[in-house]
Structures are given as C-alpha cells and as structure tokens.
Design a protein around this motif. Structure first.
Motif, mmCIF file in Angstrom:
data_model
loop_
_atom_site.group_PDB
_atom_site.id
_atom_site.type_symbol
_atom_site.label_atom_id
_atom_site.label_comp_id
_atom_site.label_asym_id
_atom_site.label_seq_id
_atom_site.Cartn_x
_atom_site.Cartn_y
_atom_site.Cartn_z
ATOM 1 N N VAL A 123 7.590 15.239 10.808
ATOM 2 C CA VAL A 123 7.944 14.055 10.012
ATOM 3 C C VAL A 123 7.885 14.407 8.529
ATOM 4 N N ALA A 124 6.824 15.105 8.139
ATOM 5 C CA ALA A 124 6.638 15.448 6.728
ATOM 6 C C ALA A 124 7.564 16.585 6.291
ATOM 7 N N GLY B 239 4.290 5.070 5.097
ATOM 8 C CA GLY B 239 5.458 5.444 5.909
ATOM 9 C C GLY B 239 6.647 4.516 5.759
ATOM 10 N N LYS B 240 6.722 3.786 4.644
ATOM 11 C CA LYS B 240 7.876 2.892 4.428
ATOM 12 C C LYS B 240 9.189 3.680 4.381
ATOM 13 N N THR B 241 9.219 4.690 3.497
ATOM 14 C CA THR B 241 10.462 5.442 3.313
ATOM 15 C C THR B 241 10.821 6.206 4.595
ATOM 16 N N THR B 242 9.809 6.777 5.231
ATOM 17 C CA THR B 242 10.037 7.509 6.484
ATOM 18 C C THR B 242 10.660 6.575 7.520
ATOM 19 N N LYS C 101 0.857 -1.184 0.000
ATOM 20 C CA LYS C 101 0.000 0.000 0.000
ATOM 21 C C LYS C 101 0.902 1.245 0.000
ATOM 22 N N GLY C 102 0.497 2.261 -0.748
ATOM 23 C CA GLY C 102 1.316 3.476 -0.848
ATOM 24 C C GLY C 102 1.111 4.414 0.332
ATOM 25 N N GLY C 103 2.124 5.198 0.612
ATOM 26 C CA GLY C 103 2.008 6.299 1.565
ATOM 27 C C GLY C 103 1.836 5.940 3.028
ATOM 28 N N ARG D 33 1.433 10.847 14.647
ATOM 29 C CA ARG D 33 1.444 11.774 13.525
ATOM 30 C C ARG D 33 2.078 13.088 13.982
#
Ligand SMILES: Nc1ncnc2c1ncn2[C@@H]1O[C@H](COP(=O)(O)OP(=O)(O)OP(=O)(O)O)[C@@H](O)[C@H]1O
Ligand SMILES: [Mg+2]
Length: 270
Positions: A218-219, A15-18, A11-13, A214
C-alpha cells in the motif's frame, strides 16, 4: 445518476488519500466513469494515481475562477483527476465570496453528468475545503487507523456534518467507517471493533465489514504511480479494498471475473 463521495477524517495519516485513490482506480477498473477530486493542498491524490504533478491547472484555479474545470481535469490510466497543489492552502482566507460553501458544488455541476462517481479527497482538517466537499457530496467515507482508533475528534466531525446538513445539504449521509491498517493477529482487534461501532453509532452510520489490512504494498504503490489494486492486486489489502469498491459500486458495476490464477493466489498466499 452521479454519486459523489468524500473521503474524510480531520486526523492525519489515516488513509484518506489511499482510500480515495483505491476507489477511483477500483471503480474505473469496473468500467465506471470516475473523477477524483483532490481538495488537499498536499496534492497527494494526483501523485497516488500517477499524475505528473506540477503541470497544468488545479482545483485552486478552478475555485478561483481563472480556469474552467474541463481545462483543469487530467486523465490517468485509472480515471480522471482534478489535481491540487499547495496554493489551495490559502483557500480559507482567500475565498471570501458569498455562498463560498458551494464553490465546488457549482463547479462540479458543469461536468457531473459525464461521470458515474466523483470521489473527493480532503485535507486532515475541518475547514472551508472540507465543508465544500460535504456540500457537494451525497455520502462520506471515514477511514480510521485501527491501532489508534478512538472517539477523540468524532464529536467535532459529527458537528461539522450536522452543520452542513442543517444549513447546506440535507442529503448528506455517512456511508461507513473504514478500519484501515488492520492487523487481524493482534488481540486488540475485538476492542477496536467495539470502538469503531461506537464511532459509527455516534455518526449514525455503520462499520464496513471489510477492513483494510496493513501491507507494505500500500505504501510502496504511490512511488510507482499506482494504487495497491494494480501494484499488488493479489495482496490482502488490495482484496480488502476491492470489497469496499464492491460496497460502493453495488450491482451497477460488478467486479470483473477473476482468473483461476488470481483466485488460486489470493486463496493460498494471503
Ligand atoms: N493499509 C495500509 N497499509 C500500509 N500502509 C498504509 C495503509 N494505508 C495507508 N498507508 C500508508 O500510510 C500513510 C498515510 O496514508 P494516506 O496518505 O492515505 O493518509 P491520509 O489520511 O490521506 O493522510 P493526510 O491526512 O496527511 O492527508 C501513507 O504512507 C500510506 O501509504
Ligand atoms: Mg491525504
């Protein structure tokens, strides 16, 4: 011994890369030798770790055999990175060699012994790139977004893991489900926890005790070439990620001692 961990969820978005960037940064902060591998054609891991994207060779060149892995690895303040770029999106059709599931595993063997941890970021898909990451890894971390957590898609993920275990890598484990973008104030949270337990059970794993709250930091951090761990080290999500890093690092790489100021701030302002 080198521990190779893949951060995955089709699933996209979520938080994998984070998460991958936070692990690379947090483990490096503790003195571990870390390599982050970006297997996502979106190329976000390098960006999140402050790499100058678009310069140098990438994991695509390495898998294609036109560049050595040593030449493609770049150093950042927060650890080494094997970057990616959009060329990698051709992998499924372009890489048709026999035993193509082992391409990454084979390339990593040249540098593995130089690192304590290799952290692999994957695309939002279950494809040949994801399979290469699973084949090279001993463990998977599966981030899920708290507010849209569901069992949808878990069966597909489970099937992919089982196929890899049966055919290529019997040692593959799911280290844990990571709940991300958590808002402890919502009454939903109890249901979320139960659902996460169900997901974990289906994958033969557990839910990490620490949940990533959240937080805007982070973003915002990637735009500054940082992860939240250094951009806002006292924020709640940064503290949460440090707990995940604790779980991954174990006693081998303990957390550096907090100063009195850091302890005071995280206690009273979170
Ligand atoms: N705990 C959090 N609080 C606030 N924003 C977050 C949090 N975790 C992730 N984000 C933001 O959500 C977005 C998606 O995160 P990220 O890129 O890590 O997901 P991903 O799973 O790697 O996405 P993709 O599937 O596209 O690769 C990013 O803008 C990121 O900054
Ligand atoms: Mg990503």
């Amino acid at each position: 011994m080198t521990q190779i961990i893949t951060v995955t969820n089709q699933k996209g978005g979520v938080g994998k890369t984070t998460t991958a960037a936070a692990l690379v940064c947090g483990l490096s902060q503790r003195g571990a030798r870390v390599l982050g591998v970006d297997l996502d054609p979106q190329g976000n891991l390098g960006f999140n770790l402050g790499l100058d994207i678009g310069s140098g060779s990438t994991v695509y060149d390495v898998l294609k055999g036109t560049c050595t892995i040593e030449d493609a690895i770049q150093s950042t303040e927060y650890g080494d990175v094997l970057p990616s770029d959009i060329m990698l999106s051709a992998a499924e059709v372009e890489f048709t060699v026999p035993r193509r599931e082992f391409m990454l595993d084979q390339q990593l063997s040249a540098v593995r012994s130089r690192y304590d941890f290799v952290i692999i970021d994957t695309p939002p898909a279950l494809n040949i790139l994801t399979v290469n990451a699973y084949v090279a890894s001993s463990g998977l971390i599966v981030p899920m977004e708290a507010e849209v957590l569901s069992l949808v898609g878990v069966t597909q993920l489970q099937e992919t893991i089982e196929t890899v275990r049966d055919s290529f890598n019997p040692h593959l484990k799911v280290i844990g489900i990571l709940i991300n973008k958590y808002n402890g104030r919502l009454t939903l949270s109890k249901d979320i926890l139960e659902l996460a337990q169900d997901v974990a059970e289906q994958l033969g794993s557990r839910v990490f005790q620490a949940k990533i709250h959240r937080g805007v930091g982070v973003a915002m951090a990637p735009a500054h070439g940082q992860t939240v761990l250094t951009y806002q080290p006292d924020s709640r999500p940064a503290q949460d990620f440090q707990e995940i890093v604790d779980a991954v690092a174990g006693e081998r790489f303990p957390r550096p001692k907090q100063t009195f100021r850091q302890k005071y701030i995280s206690k009273f302002f979170n």
